[in-house]
Scaffold this motif. Structure first.
Motif, PDB file in Angstrom:
ATOM      1  N   SER A  46       0.809  -1.230   0.000  1.00 38.03           N
ATOM      2  CA  SER A  46       0.000   0.000   0.000  1.00 38.03           C
ATOM      3  C   SER A  46       0.837   1.272   0.000  1.00 38.03           C
ATOM      4  CB  SER A  46      -0.937   0.005   1.212  1.00 38.03           C
ATOM      5  OG  SER A  46      -1.821  -1.079   1.105  1.00 38.03           O
ATOM      6  N   GLY A  47       2.014   1.224   0.627  1.00 41.93           N
ATOM      7  CA  GLY A  47       2.870   2.405   0.660  1.00 41.93           C
ATOM      8  C   GLY A  47       3.686   2.612  -0.600  1.00 41.93           C
ATOM      9  N   ALA A  48       3.516   1.723  -1.568  1.00 44.92           N
ATOM     10  CA  ALA A  48       4.275   1.813  -2.822  1.00 44.92           C
ATOM     11  C   ALA A  48       3.394   1.289  -3.953  1.00 44.92           C
ATOM     12  CB  ALA A  48       5.569   0.995  -2.724  1.00 44.92           C
ATOM     13  N   ALA A  49       2.223   1.918  -4.100  1.00 41.62           N
ATOM     14  CA  ALA A  49       1.184   1.348  -4.961  1.00 41.62           C
ATOM     15  C   ALA A  49       0.713   2.269  -6.086  1.00 41.62           C
ATOM     16  CB  ALA A  49      -0.003   0.923  -4.095  1.00 41.62           C
ATOM     17  N   PRO A  50       1.634   2.927  -6.793  1.00 42.67           N
ATOM     18  CA  PRO A  50       1.186   3.818  -7.872  1.00 42.67           C
ATOM     19  C   PRO A  50       0.493   3.054  -9.006  1.00 42.67           C
ATOM     20  CG  PRO A  50       3.569   3.508  -8.003  1.00 42.67           C
ATOM     21  CD  PRO A  50       3.117   2.884  -6.711  1.00 42.67           C
ATOM     22  N   PHE A  51       0.865   1.795  -9.211  1.00 43.94           N
ATOM     23  CA  PHE A  51       0.274   1.003 -10.300  1.00 43.94           C
ATOM     24  C   PHE A  51      -1.140   0.565  -9.938  1.00 43.94           C
ATOM     25  CE2 PHE A  51       0.340  -3.095 -12.909  1.00 43.94           C
ATOM     26  CZ  PHE A  51       0.184  -2.462 -14.130  1.00 43.94           C
ATOM     27  N   ALA A  52      -1.347   0.223  -8.660  1.00 46.36           N
ATOM     28  CA  ALA A  52      -2.691  -0.158  -8.212  1.00 46.36           C
ATOM     29  C   ALA A  52      -3.635   1.044  -8.340  1.00 46.36           C
ATOM     30  CB  ALA A  52      -2.651  -0.660  -6.772  1.00 46.36           C
ATOM     31  N   ARG A  53      -3.117   2.229  -8.008  1.00 43.78           N
ATOM     32  CA  ARG A  53      -3.960   3.427  -8.122  1.00 43.78           C
ATOM     33  C   ARG A  53      -4.290   3.730  -9.580  1.00 43.78           C
ATOM     34  NH1 ARG A  53      -2.366   9.010  -5.326  1.00 43.78           N
ATOM     35  NH2 ARG A  53      -1.270   9.465  -7.245  1.00 43.78           N
ATOM     36  N   LEU A  54      -3.290   3.600 -10.433  1.00 44.48           N
ATOM     37  CA  LEU A  54      -3.509   3.815 -11.863  1.00 44.48           C
ATOM     38  C   LEU A  54      -4.562   2.846 -12.402  1.00 44.48           C
ATOM     39  CD1 LEU A  54      -2.436   4.711 -14.833  1.00 44.48           C
ATOM     40  CD2 LEU A  54      -1.074   2.649 -14.636  1.00 44.48           C
ATOM     41  N   PHE A  55      -4.477   1.582 -11.978  1.00 40.83           N
ATOM     42  CA  PHE A  55      -5.411   0.574 -12.481  1.00 40.83           C
ATOM     43  C   PHE A  55      -6.836   0.918 -12.055  1.00 40.83           C
ATOM     44  CE2 PHE A  55      -7.560  -3.547 -12.613  1.00 40.83           C
ATOM     45  CZ  PHE A  55      -7.180  -3.991 -13.867  1.00 40.83           C
ATOM     46  N   ARG A  56      -6.969   1.446 -10.838  1.00 40.01           N
ATOM     47  CA  ARG A  56      -8.280   1.827 -10.297  1.00 40.01           C
ATOM     48  C   ARG A  56      -8.813   3.097 -10.945  1.00 40.01           C
ATOM     49  NH1 ARG A  56      -6.540   1.217  -5.070  1.00 40.01           N
ATOM     50  NH2 ARG A  56      -6.155   3.451  -5.015  1.00 40.01           N
ATOM     51  N   ASP A  57      -7.944   4.117 -11.049  1.00 38.13           N
ATOM     52  CA  ASP A  57      -8.412   5.457 -11.429  1.00 38.13           C
ATOM     53  C   ASP A  57      -8.166   5.817 -12.886  1.00 38.13           C
ATOM     54  OD1 ASP A  57      -8.926   5.520  -8.755  1.00 38.13           O
ATOM     55  OD2 ASP A  57      -7.285   6.875  -8.237  1.00 38.13           O
ATOM     56  N   GLY A  90      -5.747   6.921 -16.336  1.00 39.72           N
ATOM     57  CA  GLY A  90      -4.792   7.999 -16.598  1.00 39.72           C
ATOM     58  C   GLY A  90      -3.371   7.487 -16.687  1.00 39.72           C
ATOM     59  N   GLU A  91      -2.423   8.380 -16.402  1.00 32.27           N
ATOM     60  CA  GLU A  91      -0.999   8.051 -16.438  1.00 32.27           C
ATOM     61  C   GLU A  91      -0.544   7.653 -15.041  1.00 32.27           C
ATOM     62  OE1 GLU A  91       1.583   9.219 -19.214  1.00 32.27           O
ATOM     63  OE2 GLU A  91      -0.219   8.492 -20.226  1.00 32.27           O
ATOM     64  N   LEU A  92       0.628   7.051 -14.956  1.00 35.86           N
ATOM     65  CA  LEU A  92       1.161   6.698 -13.647  1.00 35.86           C
ATOM     66  C   LEU A  92       1.634   7.954 -12.916  1.00 35.86           C
ATOM     67  CD1 LEU A  92       2.575   3.767 -12.240  1.00 35.86           C
ATOM     68  CD2 LEU A  92       4.273   5.579 -12.189  1.00 35.86           C
ATOM     69  N   VAL A  93       1.189   8.108 -11.660  1.00 31.74           N
ATOM     70  CA  VAL A  93       1.643   9.221 -10.819  1.00 31.74           C
ATOM     71  C   VAL A  93       2.622   8.654  -9.796  1.00 31.74           C
ATOM     72  CG1 VAL A  93       0.957  11.078  -9.267  1.00 31.74           C
ATOM     73  CG2 VAL A  93      -0.600  10.338 -11.097  1.00 31.74           C
ATOM     74  N   PRO A  94       3.929   8.994  -9.908  1.00 25.04           N
ATOM     75  CA  PRO A  94       4.909   8.434  -8.969  1.00 25.04           C
ATOM     76  C   PRO A  94       4.595   8.832  -7.531  1.00 25.04           C
ATOM     77  CG  PRO A  94       6.015   9.453 -10.846  1.00 25.04           C
ATOM     78  CD  PRO A  94       4.558   9.851 -10.926  1.00 25.04           C
ATOM     79  N   VAL A  95       4.977   7.946  -6.591  1.00 28.33           N
ATOM     80  CA  VAL A  95       4.797   8.233  -5.164  1.00 28.33           C
ATOM     81  C   VAL A  95       6.148   8.118  -4.468  1.00 28.33           C
ATOM     82  CG1 VAL A  95       2.456   7.278  -5.189  1.00 28.33           C
ATOM     83  CG2 VAL A  95       4.362   5.808  -4.525  1.00 28.33           C
ATOM     84  N   HIS A  96       6.222   8.633  -3.251  1.00 28.62           N
ATOM     85  CA  HIS A  96       7.400   8.408  -2.416  1.00 28.62           C
ATOM     86  C   HIS A  96       7.165   7.093  -1.683  1.00 28.62           C
ATOM     87  CE1 HIS A  96      10.912   9.174  -0.035  1.00 28.62           C
ATOM     88  NE2 HIS A  96      10.205   8.979   1.059  1.00 28.62           N
ATOM     89  N   ALA A  97       7.866   6.037  -2.099  1.00 29.04           N
ATOM     90  CA  ALA A  97       7.545   4.680  -1.641  1.00 29.04           C
ATOM     91  C   ALA A  97       7.930   4.449  -0.188  1.00 29.04           C
ATOM     92  CB  ALA A  97       8.252   3.663  -2.536  1.00 29.04           C
ATOM     93  N   VAL A 112      -5.093  -5.481 -10.558  1.00 29.93           N
ATOM     94  CA  VAL A 112      -3.997  -4.938  -9.753  1.00 29.93           C
ATOM     95  C   VAL A 112      -4.587  -4.467  -8.435  1.00 29.93           C
ATOM     96  CG1 VAL A 112      -2.089  -3.284  -9.658  1.00 29.93           C
ATOM     97  CG2 VAL A 112      -2.900  -4.103 -11.890  1.00 29.93           C
ATOM     98  N   LEU A 113      -3.903  -4.740  -7.340  1.00 29.74           N
ATOM     99  CA  LEU A 113      -4.405  -4.319  -6.036  1.00 29.74           C
ATOM    100  C   LEU A 113      -3.233  -4.033  -5.109  1.00 29.74           C
ATOM    101  CD1 LEU A 113      -5.481  -7.421  -3.977  1.00 29.74           C
ATOM    102  CD2 LEU A 113      -4.417  -7.621  -6.202  1.00 29.74           C
ATOM    103  N   ASP A 114      -3.543  -3.484  -3.945  1.00 28.12           N
ATOM    104  CA  ASP A 114      -2.478  -3.281  -2.963  1.00 28.12           C
ATOM    105  C   ASP A 114      -2.922  -3.839  -1.617  1.00 28.12           C
ATOM    106  OD1 ASP A 114      -4.038  -0.529  -3.266  1.00 28.12           O
ATOM    107  OD2 ASP A 114      -3.282  -0.599  -1.212  1.00 28.12           O
ATOM    108  N   VAL A 115      -1.922  -4.214  -0.815  1.00 34.71           N
ATOM    109  CA  VAL A 115      -2.165  -4.806   0.510  1.00 34.71           C
ATOM    110  C   VAL A 115      -1.255  -4.118   1.528  1.00 34.71           C
ATOM    111  CG1 VAL A 115      -2.889  -7.059  -0.390  1.00 34.71           C
ATOM    112  CG2 VAL A 115      -0.469  -6.633   0.049  1.00 34.71           C
ATOM    113  N   SER A 116      -1.679  -4.137   2.790  1.00 30.66           N
ATOM    114  CA  SER A 116      -0.927  -3.431   3.827  1.00 30.66           C
ATOM    115  C   SER A 116       0.344  -4.186   4.208  1.00 30.66           C
ATOM    116  CB  SER A 116      -1.801  -3.266   5.078  1.00 30.66           C
ATOM    117  OG  SER A 116      -1.945  -4.521   5.711  1.00 30.66           O
ATOM    118  N   ASP A 117       1.274  -3.497   4.834  1.00 34.27           N
ATOM    119  CA  ASP A 117       2.487  -4.152   5.325  1.00 34.27           C
ATOM    120  C   ASP A 117       2.161  -5.209   6.374  1.00 34.27           C
ATOM    121  OD1 ASP A 117       4.120  -2.682   3.646  1.00 34.27           O
ATOM    122  OD2 ASP A 117       5.538  -2.129   5.235  1.00 34.27           O
TER     123      ASP A 117
END
Ligand SMILES: *Cc1c(COP(=O)(O)O)cnc(C)c1O
Ligand SMILES: [Zn+2]
Length: 422
Positions: A271-282, A284-291, A320-325
């Motif tokens: 979840s703290g490094a999930a720019p691809f999961a967000r892109l798949f959901r929303d 648009g283009e990939l928005v980089p995050v601070h992982a 594509v999905l994200d999971v917590s640590d």
């Protein structure tokens, strides 16, 4: 077989890393007519051979790889992969039919070896003197080993303090020069991408030769299942080279008539490094995050191969999905209870399966393969901290200072499995 831009499809020269026209990543295009019967026999026949190329789970599939003079091939017999039935893991995810594909059982204990054998073979064939990569640890260890075998110098850029002791120990032992940079993996990759690829061999997964090697994990998986595709393949996603490679391998296997359907690919991020999961959901283009995640192998905020991976996930009707640590930590401990074990990033696969069972995306009876990307010994400090905690599957070290205490412990232990009462 020729190299094309994965975005604008322009044909590229063999020694390029990025498209001259649009800057996109390059990919090999395989032009083979369906020939499943012959290929199945050729691949199977090599399993009884003592030729190092035949013993490699990458070069055994060489008809489907860029051509090389065998004298240049640098192999450590990578990609010879076990499939393990997941008993405890399946129960944990409330699923009936789950298998681990353990890519951590590679020469340097992660899947990076399958790609590295091809990338370093290419570097050697073209006379490169130094191989370079950015890494959170596993690419570094793998590159260092293959470069040592090839007699090529190796330089790795790592985030200072961001690499586990085991991964660093491997990399130093194999003789690579390690540069700890003030920044994260994404910064390190940016620095590497700025180097001149005609002067140094850049072997991150932006290198299309890496992807060609890694796609062989798909062939090895399918062959081990007698060319029966599973319904789902669930794997962790960081820089997204591996998801791209599996997708490419499955598509090629289908085009060759080796399988008749493509497995659905589920990519799982932390979840703290999930720019691809967000892109798949929303969209648009990939928005980089601070992982931010303790699963360091997928602590990547600007995945280089997101376009390729997105195309593969869509082509497979995947997700594509994200999971917590916390979910990753617990899933990792559960995989350990199966007597298998893996490093933290790998366990995103089981944590992801749990989430996909919960929301009904994956049916209870579905035939599921979980990809374990790295070995349990890759991150001992993480495991030690987990077992010293109050977490549900924590297995604390007991003290036995006297013979009497030891006898009591033996009584207790004989009715326990994996630290829990049976
Ligand atoms: C490299 C790595 C990943 C991430 O793979 P990508 O191809 O970057 O998505 C996951 N797990 C482990 C153990 C790795 O070494
Ligand atoms: Zn292009």
């Amino acid at each position: 077989m020729h190299l094309v831009c994965s975005e604008c499809t322009v044909v590229a020269a063999a020694d390029r890393l990025f498209c001259d026209d649009c800057g996109g990543l390059l990919a090999f295009e395989l032009n083979l007519a369906p020939q499943s019967e012959r290929l199945r026999e050729v691949f199977a026949g090599r399993r009884a051979s003592n030729d190092p190329l035949d013993q490699s789970g990458v070069w055994r599939f060489r008809e489907l790889l860029p051509p090389f003079d065998p004298a240049n091939v640098v192999t450590l017999r990578e990609n010879v992969l076990p499939l393990y039935h997941a008993r405890i893991g399946a129960e944990y995810a409330d699923a009936a039919n789950v298998t681990y594909l353990h890519l951590g059982m590679n020469p340097t204990a992660s899947f990076k070896d399958a790609g590295m054998t091809v990338a370093i073979t290419h570097a050697k064939a073209r006379g490169a003197r130094i191989a370079v990569c950015a890494s959170t640890g596993n690419t570094a260890a793998s590159m260092a080993a293959y470069a040592a075998r090839a007699g090529i110098a190796a330089l790795v850029l790592v985030p200072a303090g961001g690499v586990s002791d085991a991964k660093m120990a491997q990399t130093l032992d194999y003789g690579a020069v390690v540069a700890a940079i003030d920044g994260d993996f994404d910064r390190a990759l940016e620095l590497v991408r700025g180097l001149d690829p005609t002067r140094v061999a850049i072997v991150n997964s932006v290198n299309p030769y890496r992807i060609e090697g890694q796609k062989c994990a798909a062939f090895a998986l399918l062959e081990a299942r007698d060319w029966e595709a599973p319904e789902w393949l669930v794997l962790p996603g960081g820089n997204l080279g591996n998801a791209s490679a599996f997708g490419k391998g499955f598509r090629e296997a289908r085009a060759l008539g080796l399988i008749d359907r493509i497995p659905r690919i589920a990519v799982v991020q932390a979840s703290g490094a999930a720019p691809f999961a967000r892109l798949f959901r929303d969209g648009g283009e990939l928005v980089p995050v601070h992982a931010q995640t303790a699963a360091t192998a997928i602590k990547i905020g600007a995945p280089a191969s997101w376009r390729k991976a997105l195309a593969e996930v869509r082509a497979s009707n995947g997700t594509v999905l994200d999971v917590s640590d916390d979910a990753i930590a617990e899933a990792r401990a559960v995989i350990g209870r199966d007597g298998v074990g893996c490093e933290p990033a790998s366990a995103a696969s089981l944590a992801g399966l749990c989430a996909l069972r919960d929301d009904g995306t994956i049916a209870a009876e579905a035939d599921v393969v979980l990809v374990l990307t790295g070995h349990v010994l890759k991150d001992g400090a993480y495991a030690a901290a987990y077992h010293a905690s109050n977490a549900h599957y924590a297995n604390a070290i007991r003290s036995a200072p006297t013979d009497a205490a030891l006898r009591t412990l033996i009584e207790e232990a004989s009715v326990m499995v994996g630290g829990a009462h049976v």
